[in-house]
Design an enzyme around this catalytic site. Structure first.
Site, PDB file in Angstrom:
ATOM      1  N   ALA A 160      33.435  39.453  46.173  1.00 20.17           N
ATOM      2  CA  ALA A 160      33.119  39.258  44.810  1.00 20.17           C
ATOM      3  C   ALA A 160      33.322  40.562  43.839  1.00 20.17           C
ATOM      4  O   ALA A 160      32.855  41.536  44.334  1.00 20.17           O
ATOM      5  CB  ALA A 160      31.544  38.854  44.730  1.00 20.17           C
ATOM      6  N   LYS A 161      34.175  40.380  42.890  1.00 20.22           N
ATOM      7  CA  LYS A 161      34.375  41.409  41.998  1.00 20.22           C
ATOM      8  C   LYS A 161      33.024  41.361  40.878  1.00 20.22           C
ATOM      9  O   LYS A 161      33.201  41.035  39.739  1.00 20.22           O
ATOM     10  CB  LYS A 161      35.710  40.893  41.145  1.00 20.22           C
ATOM     11  CG  LYS A 161      36.277  42.144  40.600  1.00 20.22           C
ATOM     12  CD  LYS A 161      37.794  41.689  40.098  1.00 20.22           C
ATOM     13  CE  LYS A 161      38.292  42.875  39.398  1.00 20.22           C
ATOM     14  NZ  LYS A 161      38.678  44.043  40.048  1.00 20.22           N
ATOM     15  N   THR A 162      32.098  42.291  41.502  1.00 13.05           N
ATOM     16  CA  THR A 162      30.921  42.186  40.681  1.00 13.05           C
ATOM     17  C   THR A 162      30.924  43.666  39.821  1.00 13.05           C
ATOM     18  O   THR A 162      31.159  44.687  40.377  1.00 13.05           O
ATOM     19  CB  THR A 162      29.928  42.333  41.751  1.00 13.05           C
ATOM     20  OG1 THR A 162      29.885  41.379  42.494  1.00 13.05           O
ATOM     21  CG2 THR A 162      28.284  42.239  40.809  1.00 13.05           C
ATOM     22  N   TYR A 166      30.860  48.454  40.958  1.00 15.30           N
ATOM     23  CA  TYR A 166      32.170  49.524  40.361  1.00 15.30           C
ATOM     24  C   TYR A 166      31.422  51.037  40.177  1.00 15.30           C
ATOM     25  O   TYR A 166      32.153  51.909  40.011  1.00 15.30           O
ATOM     26  CB  TYR A 166      32.796  49.008  39.294  1.00 15.30           C
ATOM     27  CG  TYR A 166      33.916  48.237  39.885  1.00 15.30           C
ATOM     28  CD1 TYR A 166      35.187  48.718  39.926  1.00 15.30           C
ATOM     29  CD2 TYR A 166      33.676  46.926  40.519  1.00 15.30           C
ATOM     30  CE1 TYR A 166      36.402  47.768  40.531  1.00 15.30           C
ATOM     31  CE2 TYR A 166      34.557  45.959  40.842  1.00 15.30           C
ATOM     32  CZ  TYR A 166      36.021  46.549  41.055  1.00 15.30           C
ATOM     33  OH  TYR A 166      36.926  45.764  41.516  1.00 15.30           O
TER      34      TYR A 166
END
Length: 311
Positions: A160-162, A166
């Site tokens: 998942a690109k949460t 980052y």
């Protein structure tokens, strides 16, 4: 280039186009405090057929999939987000740009549980050149292996690109830049190569191509997938489920990053160790050239990967 230097004036927020300077949220927005948002980074290229978004449908699918672990429901359909994005690009008369859809838990309450916080959705688009610098695409970048490890998928979902995840990327990247490097390479908890802070990584050895598999706690990159497909079509043997040790980086014939922002960027040096001959290698150059021919539509291959902005 800062946003203030760009000729952009519109952002889509929750079904409405608003002035860039008016695209604001409350300081007690849940996503701001807990990193509860998901996003995508997508490039639109200036082609002879007009502006074209590269693999928009795949990015959009990952966008919705990223919401699932967080029980986040986007009230807009993929068709509605596509229509909004195409109009946003057209309204700003952008030919080549970077597109950033983001969904996040908004303003209502501020416990760790989002409770009744709404899922807000925003889409922005702006001009963005080479992510790691124009020179990097030709001459490659110098990187270091970060002391920060990539979180494991047993801790936080790596597919998942949460937004909150980052922070890990920021720590690794800034550590590298403080030490005089352009970018970092992050190892996973087992000490094997995972990826860059915002890029997947590939290694070339004896004419074959290797890239860490999804079990190595990497993001399932869409540019990664594109390069694997293109390399196989060009006749290369690609090992897309590889386990790469830190030491193998130093003895690689070639290394390169891929990503929507980074595109295809050669790596010329790791921890002061020169990779190959210290410049862009022949396999990297061939793949990079094929990639830019593709995204700029100098070839008709994979036209299904493009969503055109009608003018």
């Amino acid at each position: 280039m800062s946003f203030d230097e760009m000729d952009v004036d519109t952002i889509w927020m929750d079904g409405e186009f608003v002035d860039w300077d008016d695209a604001k949220i409350h300081v007690l927005t849940h996503g701001l405090h807990y990193g509860t948002g998901v996003f995508e980074g997508v490039r639109c290229y200036d082609t002879e057929k007009g502006p074209a978004i590269f693999r928009w449908e795949d990015h959009l699918q990952r966008f919705y999939d990223s919401c699932k672990p967080y029980d986040m429901e986007i009230e807009y359909s993929p068709e509605e987000l596509t229509e909004a994005t195409l109009e946003l690009i057209d309204r700003q008369d952008l030919r080549s740009c970077y597109v950033r859809p983001i969904a996040y838990y908004g303003y209502d309450s501020l416990g760790v549980s989002p409770g009744d916080c709404p899922t807000d959705v925003t889409i922005a688009a702006w001009p963005w050149g080479a992510y790691l610098g124009e020179d990097a695409l030709e001459n490659g970048v110098e990187v270091m292996v970060s002391s920060w490890r990539k979180h494991a998928s047993s801790q936080i979902p790596t597919n998942a690109k949460t937004t909150g995840l980052y922070v890990n990327s920021l720590l690794a990247g800034e550590e590298a830049r403080r030490n005089g490097y352009v970018e970092a390479i992050v190892l996973n908890k087992e000490g094997n190569v995972a990826e860059g802070p915002g890029e997947n990584i590939f290694m070339v050895r004896d004419g074959e191509i290797f890239t860490p598999g999804l079990s190595q706690s990497i993001l399932d990159g869409i540019t990664r997938n594109s390069v694997i497909t293109m390399a196989e079509e060009m006749g290369y043997t690609v090992h897309d489920d590889a386990t790469i040790s830190r030491g193998e980086l130093n003895t690689a014939d070639e290394l390169f990053f891929t990503g929507s922002a980074a595109e295809v960027t050669p790596i010329r040096q790791v921890d002061n160790v020169e990779i190959g001959n210290g410049s862009r290698g022949p396999v990297t150059e061939e793949l990079q050239s094929a990639f830019f021919d593709l995204v700029n539509r100098r070839t008709d291959d994979h036209d299904e990967w493009f969503t055109y902005v009608e003018e």
